[in-house]
Design a protein around this motif. Structure first.
Motif, PDB file in Angstrom:
ATOM      1  N   VAL A   1       0.719  -1.219  -0.053  1.00 56.76           N
ATOM      2  CA  VAL A   1      -0.117  -0.149  -0.133  1.00 56.76           C
ATOM      3  C   VAL A   1       0.909   1.420   0.085  1.00 56.76           C
ATOM      4  O   VAL A   1       0.366   2.175  -0.454  1.00 56.76           O
TER       5      VAL A   1
ATOM      6  N   LEU B   1      -4.483  -0.111  -5.755  1.00 58.73           N
ATOM      7  CA  LEU B   1      -5.215  -0.509  -4.718  1.00 58.73           C
ATOM      8  C   LEU B   1      -6.424  -0.801  -5.011  1.00 58.73           C
ATOM      9  O   LEU B   1      -7.136  -1.256  -4.071  1.00 58.73           O
TER      10      LEU B   1
ATOM     11  N   GLU C   1       1.198   5.346   5.271  1.00 58.41           N
ATOM     12  CA  GLU C   1       1.479   6.395   4.142  1.00 58.41           C
ATOM     13  C   GLU C   1       2.052   7.643   4.691  1.00 58.41           C
ATOM     14  O   GLU C   1       2.552   8.435   3.901  1.00 58.41           O
TER      15      GLU C   1
ATOM     16  N   ARG D   1      -4.137   8.368  -1.061  1.00 58.66           N
ATOM     17  CA  ARG D   1      -4.148   7.324  -0.062  1.00 58.66           C
ATOM     18  C   ARG D   1      -4.617   7.687   1.247  1.00 58.66           C
ATOM     19  O   ARG D   1      -5.155   7.063   2.057  1.00 58.66           O
TER      20      ARG D   1
ATOM     21  N   GLN E   1      -8.003   8.698   1.769  1.00 64.32           N
ATOM     22  CA  GLN E   1      -8.781   7.766   1.580  1.00 64.32           C
ATOM     23  C   GLN E   1      -8.912   6.810   2.982  1.00 64.32           C
ATOM     24  O   GLN E   1     -10.185   6.510   3.479  1.00 64.32           O
ATOM     25  N   TYR E   2      -7.640   6.490   3.626  1.00 64.22           N
ATOM     26  CA  TYR E   2      -7.820   5.771   4.816  1.00 64.22           C
ATOM     27  C   TYR E   2      -8.327   6.541   5.976  1.00 64.22           C
ATOM     28  O   TYR E   2      -9.138   6.268   6.836  1.00 64.22           O
TER      29      TYR E   2
ATOM     30  N   TRP F   1     -10.307  -1.866   3.159  1.00 61.47           N
ATOM     31  CA  TRP F   1     -10.172  -1.663   1.848  1.00 61.47           C
ATOM     32  C   TRP F   1     -11.242  -1.000   0.833  1.00 61.47           C
ATOM     33  O   TRP F   1     -11.136  -0.822  -0.416  1.00 61.47           O
TER      34      TRP F   1
END
Length: 258
Positions: free
Chosen positions: A132, A139, A180, A198, A201-202, A218
């Motif tokens: 990741v 991803l 990240e 990313r 997103q997380y 995910w």
């Protein structure tokens, strides 16, 4: 299928703490007032062994020399579960039995004895971290490579036994957000936007996920949703969080009750 139980002697396992990036997480949602004695008893019923052996995820490939996953055993109000987590679709995974025993013992020591409720611990999560944080990884492509599959050992109440924290606990989203953040200082400048996306997103996923819920780390947040739009406002706090089923497999569950 090999029997996961060994009752020939009571030899409490030695706690084995996680080595980063693996981590342990405690939360009372997984159980309150759990018996330490029952927990240690159950940890001792797990297999003994100092060499890697196959733990089979695909039940069609079970053999007398392998152990089947997912696995759950409980005694009164305490349960221990071993599961494979992640987006990878694997048939088996090699594990050292004594390390699994030690992981369970560590949760007893770090969570139960500290009055922090039940909890879980991960093993083999480095492959996921590598994937990741690689800006060239896709991803959105499921499944992920087999190297990204990892193990979780959960100690909690029987009704939380199959909650799959390695997939659904928000601490995983926070953990991946942190990876990240670290990667941001290591990638080439042309990849900073990818790593930043990313992180967003997380952050959004962590806000959507609930402990014992069914939203996986995910899953893709809905574009334009309130959570996605609010993500940048929460990123700084979430990034500093100190807690380091699109392809879910249907498998028979091995269950032993004491």
């Amino acid at each position: 299928m090999a029997n996961l139980t060994n009752l020939t002697s009571f030899n409490p396992p030695i706690p084995i703490p996680p080595i980063a990036p693996n981590f342990a997480f405690c939360d009372r949602a997984y159980g309150v007032g759990l018996s330490q004695g029952d927990a240690i008893f159950l940890a001792d019923t797990l297999p003994h062994g100092t060499f890697p052996v196959p733990y089979t995820v695909n039940q069609d490939l079970s053999s007398p020399d392998s152990y089947d996953l997912p696995y759950e055993t409980h005694r009164r109000d305490v349960a221990i579960t071993i599961t494979v987590a992640g987006v990878a679709d694997v048939d088996s995974i090699l594990l050292v039995p004594n390390e699994i025993r030690g992981m369970a013992a560590y949760i007893v020591q770090n969570c139960l004895e500290q009055g922090r409720g039940g909890g879980f611990i991960t093993k083999g999560i480095q492959g996921l971290v590598d994937y990741v944080t690689d800006p060239t990884s896709d991803l959105d492509a499921h499944p992920y490579p087999s190297s990204t599959a990892f193990i979780t050992v959960l100690l909690g109440q029987p009704d939380t036994a199959f909650s799959s924290p390695g997939d659904y606990d928000p601490s995983l989203a926070y953990f991946l957000l942190h990876t990240e953040l670290v990667a941001m200082d290591m990638v080439e400048p042309q990849y900073l936007d990818i790593i930043g996306e990313r992180m967003l997103q997380y952050t959004a996923q962590a806000a959507r996920m609930t402990r014992l819920g069914n939203v996986a780390w995910w899953d893709t947040p809905e574009v334009g949703s309130n959570e996605t739009e609010a993500a940048p406002l929460r990123m700084t706090n979430a990034a500093m969080h100190n807690v380091s089923t699109s392809r879910r497999r249907s498998r028979d569950r091995s269950r032993l009750v004491y």
